[in-house]
Design an enzyme around this catalytic site. Sequence first.
Site, short mmCIF file in Angstrom:
data_model
loop_
_atom_site.label_atom_id
_atom_site.label_comp_id
_atom_site.label_asym_id
_atom_site.label_seq_id
_atom_site.Cartn_x
_atom_site.Cartn_y
_atom_site.Cartn_z
N TYR A 19 -23.13 63.32 4.11
CA TYR A 19 -23.33 62.04 3.48
C TYR A 19 -24.77 61.22 4.51
CZ TYR A 19 -20.20 64.08 0.44
OH TYR A 19 -19.07 65.20 -1.15
N HIS A 24 -25.19 55.76 -0.65
CA HIS A 24 -23.09 55.00 -1.50
C HIS A 24 -22.17 55.01 0.50
CE1 HIS A 24 -20.44 55.35 -3.65
NE2 HIS A 24 -19.51 56.44 -3.27
N TYR A 69 -12.14 60.54 1.80
CA TYR A 69 -13.04 59.60 0.46
C TYR A 69 -13.82 58.54 0.06
CZ TYR A 69 -14.91 64.70 1.53
OH TYR A 69 -15.24 65.68 1.81
N ASN A 71 -12.67 57.03 -2.49
CA ASN A 71 -12.54 56.89 -3.40
C ASN A 71 -10.66 56.84 -3.13
OD1 ASN A 71 -12.27 60.04 -3.41
ND2 ASN A 71 -12.11 60.25 -5.59
N ASN A 117 -15.75 52.76 -7.05
CA ASN A 117 -14.09 53.38 -6.34
C ASN A 117 -13.69 53.01 -5.10
OD1 ASN A 117 -14.43 55.05 -9.04
ND2 ASN A 117 -15.69 56.54 -7.95
#
Length: 193
Positions: A19, A24, A69, A71, A117
């Site tokens: 990631y 994000h 993560y 969220n 989120n």
Amino acid sequence: MTHGRTMLIVGLGNPGPTYTLTRHNIGFQLVDRVVQKHRLVSVKSPIQAEIAEGNIAGIPVLAAKPLAYMNRSGGPVRDVLQAQGIPCEDMVVIHDDIDLAYERLKIKEKGGDGGHNGLRSLIDALGTDQFVRVRMGVGRPEADIGVVEYVLGNFDANQRLALNEFLSRAIAAVETILCEGAREAMNRFNKKP
């Protein structure tokens, strides 16, 4: 925000190399840049977060990247605030925002999660929305790409060309929030570049 109190800068993102360069994770990228620029020093911590400390313009700061993560990032952030005795209003959260055009910055003092989120997790874990956010616009996907796929995708070639400058402006916004307050930062950075 009075000086002498430690300020917490939180970047939102997802842990792991997959990631690192995604839209994000622009919050993580920004925290990395702040740590580098101001030579903040990494500290060992039992909390599920990467933490660095030091000062920016004489203001004591902690910079954190929650390693849960996106969220679920509220838990680690709450743990950092509690462990350090930092009130929520002394926290600046940096996150990606698809509702803003790429390269747009928007600073907000409080408010809902806007469908994000990471913010939802923070507000749920902290029981308050009273913290400053730096929303970094990543733009919306083309019609044929889903939102999740888009935010978890890497910046395209054109976006990458502008990314350094965008991150530098966002660092300046964070520095302004720390030194002069969120209102001044809003006046200066919320207009279109």
